[in-house]
Every structure is written in structure tokens, then in C-alpha cells.
Design a protein around this motif. Structure first.
Motif, PDB file in Angstrom:
ATOM      1  N   THR A   1      -6.838  -0.519   4.797  1.00 16.53           N
ATOM      2  CA  THR A   1      -5.964   0.620   5.067  1.00 16.53           C
ATOM      3  C   THR A   1      -6.635   1.937   4.684  1.00 16.53           C
ATOM      4  N   ALA A   2      -6.211   3.000   5.365  1.00 20.67           N
ATOM      5  CA  ALA A   2      -6.665   4.354   5.014  1.00 20.67           C
ATOM      6  C   ALA A   2      -5.944   4.867   3.781  1.00 20.67           C
ATOM      7  N   THR A   3      -4.847   4.244   3.443  1.00 18.73           N
ATOM      8  CA  THR A   3      -4.065   4.637   2.271  1.00 18.73           C
ATOM      9  C   THR A   3      -4.450   3.797   1.058  1.00 18.73           C
ATOM     10  N   ALA A   4      -4.092   4.322  -0.105  1.00 19.63           N
ATOM     11  CA  ALA A   4      -4.461   3.655  -1.352  1.00 19.63           C
ATOM     12  C   ALA A   4      -3.504   2.524  -1.677  1.00 19.63           C
ATOM     13  N   GLN A   5      -4.032   1.496  -2.274  1.00 21.35           N
ATOM     14  CA  GLN A   5      -3.213   0.445  -2.882  1.00 21.35           C
ATOM     15  C   GLN A   5      -3.518   0.490  -4.371  1.00 21.35           C
TER      16      GLN A   5
ATOM     17  N   ALA B   1       0.849  -1.182   0.000  1.00 20.87           N
ATOM     18  CA  ALA B   1       0.000   0.000   0.000  1.00 20.87           C
ATOM     19  C   ALA B   1       0.890   1.240   0.000  1.00 20.87           C
ATOM     20  N   SER B   2       0.456   2.264  -0.711  1.00 21.77           N
ATOM     21  CA  SER B   2       1.214   3.511  -0.722  1.00 21.77           C
ATOM     22  C   SER B   2       0.982   4.249   0.585  1.00 21.77           C
ATOM     23  N   SER B   3       1.660   5.370   0.743  1.00 23.53           N
ATOM     24  CA  SER B   3       1.456   6.186   1.942  1.00 23.53           C
ATOM     25  C   SER B   3       0.450   7.292   1.701  1.00 23.53           C
ATOM     26  N   LYS B   4      -0.229   7.279   0.536  1.00 22.86           N
ATOM     27  CA  LYS B   4      -1.171   8.332   0.184  1.00 22.86           C
ATOM     28  C   LYS B   4      -2.585   7.982   0.654  1.00 22.86           C
TER      29      LYS B   4
ATOM     30  N   ASP C   1      -5.437  -2.014   1.167  1.00 24.96           N
ATOM     31  CA  ASP C   1      -4.764  -3.244   1.593  1.00 24.96           C
ATOM     32  C   ASP C   1      -5.382  -3.757   2.902  1.00 24.96           C
ATOM     33  N   HIS C   2      -4.887  -4.901   3.368  1.00 22.21           N
ATOM     34  CA  HIS C   2      -5.353  -5.506   4.615  1.00 22.21           C
ATOM     35  C   HIS C   2      -4.986  -4.621   5.804  1.00 22.21           C
ATOM     36  N   ASN C   3      -5.825  -4.642   6.839  1.00 27.98           N
ATOM     37  CA  ASN C   3      -5.531  -3.844   8.030  1.00 27.98           C
ATOM     38  C   ASN C   3      -6.106  -4.498   9.283  1.00 27.98           C
ATOM     39  N   PRO C   4      -5.308  -5.287  10.010  1.00 28.98           N
ATOM     40  CA  PRO C   4      -5.767  -5.838  11.287  1.00 28.98           C
ATOM     41  C   PRO C   4      -5.568  -4.886  12.461  1.00 28.98           C
TER      42      PRO C   4
END
Length: 483
Positions: free
Chosen positions: A393-397, A107-110, A403-406
Motif C-alpha cells: 500500500t501507499a499508506t502506512a501500516q 492500513a491507515s489512510s496516511k 499492507d498487502h496490495n493486489p
């Protein structure tokens, strides 16, 4: 007091063999005319009767049964039930670093803003996205847990964590623990049924008993989000086989199993668990043959009820039939019903198209289930739990995925003692990490057991020299979401 195993009376001492028990009661499979004789293997079990709240529990139960709605793949919390205005404001900006935060695959940081608008519903004023307009009408009956976090970044780990409390080792599933702790309300049906369970990401582990007695495994109907014909295979007697012939076959099978079990018990000093489990499976199947076809027959429902769940319509027919069947099973006395979507919610790309399609399949059926349970007086003692194995994720993939976010996500509970119209916990300002009211998967499981009248620290089973429990050595009851 410790929870009494509802089937403890089957743990025969060596001096009391299965054959002796069957002969004492004049049971066995020799005569189908006896009907429910398979339910009466011992006088103690027969005298126990149906389980009622408080009879086998550590404390007063708020719920008798559970319907678990599994959204396989992981819905995005910021796109469904947790509004994040700052995520919209800062769309395209970089997510600030968080010390110790889990790093994701690629996942990007954006930051990626939610493509859906949120509206407020109910007396509680809960904000829900346009993905779930029908479920949103029920927010005053729902307790939201926005601070969920779990272990396992991969689907296999996280799905097993959700269903068994372990992300690596085989452990009994939640439904198996409930069956073990409370037994069944209807001796002619399984206490645990899994509708269209995942074929992968743990597969049968997600509804299996592991080291618990085999009778606590779920009966699976359908697979991978598809209910199929909605029937249990091989229950009916073959048309070419007479009842007398069938009775003779079953009687022979019972005698062979009894002989083998007695030999093992004499040599080892205890019955063979595998044989005992197989025998009880045959016994239950025999009883189910006269009951299950009627319970599974959705044609008995009215047209109005079918319409309520979206049965017979696209795109709601599949999940609508699962939800309607779940209500019928609970009404018939099944303790734990798991209802699964297909592996649909994993939008690494095409978030808008994918989540809209997925929500379109389940929103109306879930709302129909809540409406139907409530109007029948079942929601009060039926705990409905909704969620996936993790969030997003809050960021874009890529261009338009997550992406996955546990590390932070949302689940919710309704009925069965849950505090309606209440939101507990929160992720950060962008929806990335649980920061308030942090609720681990063990905490969710502890809370579910608590509402069923079971103390998660005392519901144990001794295996390999130690006492195991669903919540391992952790977990706390989330009292904030209990009415």
C-alpha cells in the motif's frame, strides 16, 4: 494446430500394454548397462528427439525456457522500480478516496513516502531506487510492467494466483503447463525444477501438476527460500547395494507396476494415471542419477563466476547459489526453473530495515544472473521473470510498514523476446492502484506462454468434462512488452 502432448505416445490403447511396450523394446530396468533405455519407452517418443523452437509450438518461439524469480511476501512497487514523487511530497497526508478501490486490513489512510532515493540508469533513463543498484545496471534489458493487478488480498490466495492462475481451486502450476506444452530439452533431467519453493501459502500446489499427468510436477530442491545441500535426495544407489542387486530390484519393481497397470487398463479400458506417473518418476530418477549430480555441482564454476553471483559471501550466498544453479539447469536443458526467496518481503512494519535486508540478499545475485546469461548467449532465448504475489500500500501500516496490495504493483521480464528498456503501464500518482496499461495475472501468464511459442487459448487439457487452460477464460498477450 493443437499442441501435441510430448508424452501422448504413452496413452496406450488397451491392446497395447506397458508390459508389451517394454518387452518390444527389450527395455525395463533389468540391465543398468543399457544406460538411457528408460528414455526410449516407445519408438515414436525416441524418434521425436529434443524439442526445438517451433517443433511443438503454435507460432515461432522467442524463448526456450523460463527462470522465474519469486520474491515471496510482496515487494513495494513505490520503493523499488516505480518512482512516485507526489508520494514524497504528500507524505503524511490522507490518501484520496477511490470509488470501488479495495479496502485493506488495518492500513491507515496516511500516505507513507519511500525512504529510498531513485536514480536514472541506462540509455532508457529508467528510475530505480537505491535498493537495487546492481539490477539497475540492466534496465536496458528489462521490460517493466507497472500496471499489474491480481486477485487475493491474503498471501495464500495471491501466491496460488501467481503460480497457478487460480486463487482458490487446485490448478496446474505455470511450470507444469510449460512442461506439458513443450516437453523437455534433456530427457535425463526434469523439465520443471523449483528451487527452495514456499512451504506454505499453497505449498506443493505452487509447483504441482494438479490434473495434468504427474510427470509435469516440478522436482523440488530445498524449501522455503533455503537451498540446503542443493541436491536431489535418494538418487544415488546405496553404497552397500551392488549394481546387480539394484538392477534386480528395479526390474522387479517395473514388472509389478506393469502387471498392475495392465490389470487396470484391462478393467477400465485405459491405463491408471497414478501408476503411469509413478513409473515415469522411477524412470526419470534412474536417468537423473547419472546426470544430475554433475549439473548440481556448483564447485565446477570459476571463482570469478562465484563472485559474480555473491556465492560464499554474506548476505548473498543463499540466493546467489539458487541463481547460479538456475543458470546451470537452464544450460542443461531444463524448461522452467523457479527460484524463490524465503517469506521475507512482508513488511507490515520495519519497512526500511526489512526491504534493505531482502534486497541486499537478491540484488547482486539477480544482476549476476542477467550478466552471466547475456555473456553466454543464453539471455536471448531465456525469459527471466521477477516479482512477488502482490505489491504494498501507499499508506502506512503502523509506524513504518505497508499492507498487502493486489490492486497495483510491478513485475518485470528480461530476455526471451521481452522489450528491453521499456516500461508499460503505471499505478496512480501515489502508487496505490493500477490505472494505465492494466495487466492482470492472466495477462502475464498469456504473455509468458506466447514468448514460448504457445497460444494460451489453445494450450488446453480436458479434465472432468471440460477443457482447462492456465488463463481460465481470460487473459491477453501484452504485446507492448514484446520486442
Amino acid at each position: 494446430m493443437p499442441v501435441r502432448d510430448p508424452y501422448a505416445c504413452h496413452d496406450f490403447a488397451p491392446a497395447t500394454t506397458r508390459r508389451a511396450a517394454l518387452q518390444t523394446l527389450g527395455a525395463g530396468f533389468g540391465s543398468l548397462a543399457l544406460g538411457g533405455m528408460c528414455a526410449d519407452l516407445t519408438a515414436a517418443e525416441a524418434a521425436a528427439g529434443p524439442v526445438t523452437p517451433g517443433s511443438l509450438t503454435h507460432h515461432a518461439a522467442r524463448a526456450k525456457r523460463v527462470i522465474f524469480l519469486f520474491m515471496h511476501g510482496g515487494p513495494a512497487q513505490m520503493d523499488t522500480f516505480e518512482q512516485k514523487p507526489l508520494l514524497t511530497r504528500d507524505d503524511g497526508k490522507s490518501l484520496p478516496d477511490r470509488p470501488g478501490a479495495l479496502k485493506f486490513n488495518d492500513a491507515s489512510s496516511k500516505l507513507l513516502a519511500s525512504p529510498w532515493k531513485f536514480k536514472r540508469y541506462g540509455q532508457c533513463g529508467k528510475a530505480v531506487s537505491d535498493l537495487f543498484p546492481h539490477v539497475a545496471e540492466h534496465v536496458d534489458d528489462i521490460a517493466f510492467l507497472h500496471g499489474m493487478h491480481s486477485r487475493g488480498q491474503s498471501h495464500g490466495q495471491a501466491v496460488c494466483m501467481l503460480h497457478t492462475g487460480s486463487d482458490n481451486l487446485p490448478r496446474p502450476s505455470v511450470g507444469a503447463w510449460v512442461s506439458y506444452g513443450l516437453g523437455t530439452e534433456n530427457r535425463d533431467l526434469p523439465s520443471f525444477i523449483s528451487l527452495a519453493p514456499p512451504g506454505g501459502h499453497g505449498g506443493p500446489r505452487n509447483y504441482g501438476p494438479a490434473f495434468l499427468p504427474a510427470e509435469h510436477q516440478a522436482t523440488a530442491i530445498g524449501r522455503g527460500g533455503r537451498l540446503g545441500a542443493g541436491t536431489v535426495k535418494h538418487l544415488a544407489r546405496p553404497e552397500a547395494l551392488s549394481e546387480d542387486r539394484r538392477a534386480a530390484q528395479l526390474g522387479l519393481l517395473a514388472d509389478l507396476n506393469a502387471d498392475y497397470s495392465d490389470c487396470i487398463a484391462e478393467a477400465a479400458g485405459q491405463p491408471d494415471a497414478a501408476v503411469e506417473g509413478a513409473v515415469r518418476g522411477f524412470e526419470l530418477a534412474h536417468r537423473m542419477a547419472g546426470v544430475a549430480p554433475d549439473v548440481l555441482d556448483l564447485s565446477q564454476e570459476t571463482k570469478e563466476t562465484h563472485a559474480l553471483y555473491g556465492v560464499g559471501e554474506k548476505p548473498t550466498d543463499g540466493f546467489g547459489r539458487e541463481c547460479l544453479l538456475a543458470r546451470r539447469l537452464c544450460e542443461a536443458g531444463v524448461r522452467y526453473v523457479q527460484v524463490s526467496t524465503g517469506y521475507d518481503w512482508d513488511q507490515h512494519g520495519g519497512l526500511k530495515k526489512g526491504h534493505e535486508a531482502n534486497a541486499g540478499k537478491v540484488d547482486r545475485p539477480i544482476a549476476g544472473l542477467l550478466t552471466d546469461l547475456k555473456r553466454r548467449g543464453l539471455l536471448e532465448d531465456t525469459l527471466v521473470v521477477w516479482g512477488g504475489e502482490f505489491g504494498r500500500t501507499a499508506t502506512a501500516q503502523g509506524k513504518d510498514g505497508r499492507d498487502h496490495n493486489p490492486s497495483g504493483f510491478t513485475m518485470w521480464m528480461a530476455g526471451g523476446g521481452a522489450k528491453g528498456g521499456h516500461s508499460h503501464g503505471a499505478t496512480d500518482e501515489y502508487g496505490a492502484y493500477a490505472v494505465e496499461g492494466r495487466t492482470h495475472m492472466h495477462d502475464l501468464h498469456a504473455t509468458m506462454l506466447h514468448l514460448l511459442g504457445l497460444n494460451h487459448e489453445r494450450l488446453t487439457y480436458r479434465h472432468a468434462g471440460r477443457d482447462f487452460r492456465l488463463t481460465d477464460v481470460a487473459g491477453r498477450v501484452v504485446n507492448e512488452v514484446i520486442a
